[in-house]
Design an enzyme around this catalytic site. Structure first.
Site, PDB file in Angstrom:
ATOM      1  N   SER A   1       0.811  -1.221   0.000  1.00  0.00           N
ATOM      2  CA  SER A   1       0.000   0.000   0.000  1.00  0.00           C
ATOM      3  C   SER A   1       0.839   1.263   0.000  1.00  0.00           C
ATOM      4  O   SER A   1       0.403   2.307  -0.499  1.00  0.00           O
ATOM      5  CB  SER A   1      -0.928   0.000   1.216  1.00  0.00           C
ATOM      6  OG  SER A   1      -0.194  -0.120   2.425  1.00  0.00           O
TER       7      SER A   1
ATOM      8  N   ASP B   1      -6.896   6.431   9.025  1.00  0.00           N
ATOM      9  CA  ASP B   1      -6.993   5.133   9.697  1.00  0.00           C
ATOM     10  C   ASP B   1      -5.932   4.945  10.773  1.00  0.00           C
ATOM     11  O   ASP B   1      -5.912   3.927  11.458  1.00  0.00           O
ATOM     12  CB  ASP B   1      -6.918   3.992   8.679  1.00  0.00           C
ATOM     13  CG  ASP B   1      -5.567   3.875   7.983  1.00  0.00           C
ATOM     14  OD1 ASP B   1      -4.712   4.769   8.191  1.00  0.00           O
ATOM     15  OD2 ASP B   1      -5.367   2.910   7.245  1.00  0.00           O
TER      16      ASP B   1
ATOM     17  N   HIS C   1      -1.909   3.889   7.918  1.00  0.00           N
ATOM     18  CA  HIS C   1      -1.219   4.286   6.698  1.00  0.00           C
ATOM     19  C   HIS C   1      -0.839   5.767   6.780  1.00  0.00           C
ATOM     20  O   HIS C   1      -1.494   6.537   7.481  1.00  0.00           O
ATOM     21  CB  HIS C   1      -2.106   4.021   5.478  1.00  0.00           C
ATOM     22  CG  HIS C   1      -2.334   2.562   5.224  1.00  0.00           C
ATOM     23  ND1 HIS C   1      -3.393   1.878   5.767  1.00  0.00           N
ATOM     24  CD2 HIS C   1      -1.608   1.655   4.524  1.00  0.00           C
ATOM     25  CE1 HIS C   1      -3.326   0.609   5.397  1.00  0.00           C
ATOM     26  NE2 HIS C   1      -2.261   0.445   4.649  1.00  0.00           N
TER      27      HIS C   1
END
Length: 326
Positions: A78, A240, A243
């Protein structure tokens, strides 16, 4: 450097296991695995889910310059796709493309082959796509999901090394941002935070050994998500709290930009300071695992790639003044 001797020994064992095809060597025991699973479930409930499951589409041509484009490919997890961002300009790939275009004074064609949630075992499919872009340089961000999915380190580094070799075989320069220190993630409590920190750094050291042996160079992310992330979590982490934010992604991109440019011969290597320069690979890997922004690349001594204690490498700690040519 709390774990440097142990990290060096662990990196050596993991590299040896990977070389003979072993996958069972782990940095943690069964008890720690159970703890990791239980605590991670709690952490996931606290963290929640990021906005969207992939980063914004960012493939394209960047830089208003004449000439043949430089082909840049991004692979990994990611972090490589900019998960949580809505504007492509905020993703690491686009930031790198703009930075590289400015230095090279050529356009940069960006191809993002990474995937959110990917572990090292998935790099093979990503390399298949990346090779179609005929890359001049490849940047890989991977490792965090190897930790959270409890992938044996020897398995993880074996797949990473294979990916690096395949890219090098077609002439691409390869720069790997090693596993970040997941112990900086605030929703992860103790003792899981200590466990993940230890495992993250052991994996990062082993990645350094594997990547350099395969012909690439590494940039340590270590606690890149560390001091600033720990003191300014609202700015450096995204919604979140796991990240990075746009500022956090920018820091990751700019950490590897000097190494990308140096690998392509666009910037000179920095002059070594005290504690830098020529080292054996295991010592350098352990040192880099503790210090973000540290680059490790292969070198030769008197024409020889290896010495009595393994491969010779050069270690640099990148500083702001090293990001400028000349």
């Amino acid at each position: 450097m709390i774990w440097t001797p142990g990290v060096a020994r662990t990196a050596r064992r993991i590299a040896a296991a990977a070389a003979v095809g072993g996958g069972g060597l782990t940095a943690l025991g069964a008890t720690a695995y159970g703890l990791l699973i239980a605590e991670s479930l709690v952490a996931r409930r606290v963290i929640g889910r990021p906005h969207g499951m992939e980063g914004p589409p960012s493939d394209g041509l960047y830089g208003d310059f004449p000439g043949e484009p430089v082909s840049l490919v991004m692979l990994g997890d990611s972090l490589s796709v900019g998960l949580g961002m809505s504007d492509p300009e905020d993703t690491p790939g686009v930031r790198l493309a703009h930075g590289l275009a400015s230095v090279a004074e050529r356009p940069v064609r960006l191809t993002v082959a990474g995937k959110s949630g990917a572990a090292s075992v998935e790099l093979g499919d990503q390399v298949d796509r990346a090779l179609k872009a005929r890359p001049d340089v490849a940047v890989i961000f991977v490792g965090a999901n190897d930790v959270t999915t409890q992938t044996p380190p020897a398995t993880a580094v074996r797949h990473l090394a294979k990916a690096v070799r395949r890219l090098r075989e077609v002439g691409a320069e390869v720069i790997v941002g090693t596993c970040p220190d997941l112990g900086t993630v605030r929703p992860i409590g103790q003792p899981l935070r200590w466990v993940t920190r230890r495992w993250s750094r052991q994996l990062a050291a082993a990645q350094t050994v594997a990547v350099v042996e395969a012909g690439g160079r590494t940039v340590a992310f270590a606690d890149l998500l560390g001091p600033e992330f720990a003191t300014n979590p609202g700015e450096m982490f995204g919604p979140d709290r796991f990240h990075p934010s746009d500022r956090g992604y920018a820091q990751a991109a700019y950490a590897v930009l000097p190494s990308v440019c140096a690998a392509l011969g666009l910037w000179p290597e920095p002059h070594p300071r005290r504690g830098e320069g020529l080292q054996t690979i295991y010592l350098a890997a352990a040192t880099a695992a503790e210090e973000s922004g540290t680059e490790v690349t292969a070198t030769r001594v008197a024409g020889r790639a290896t010495g009595p204690h393994g491969r010779w490498v050069t270690l640099f700690r990148r500083r702001p003044e090293d990001t400028l040519p000349g």
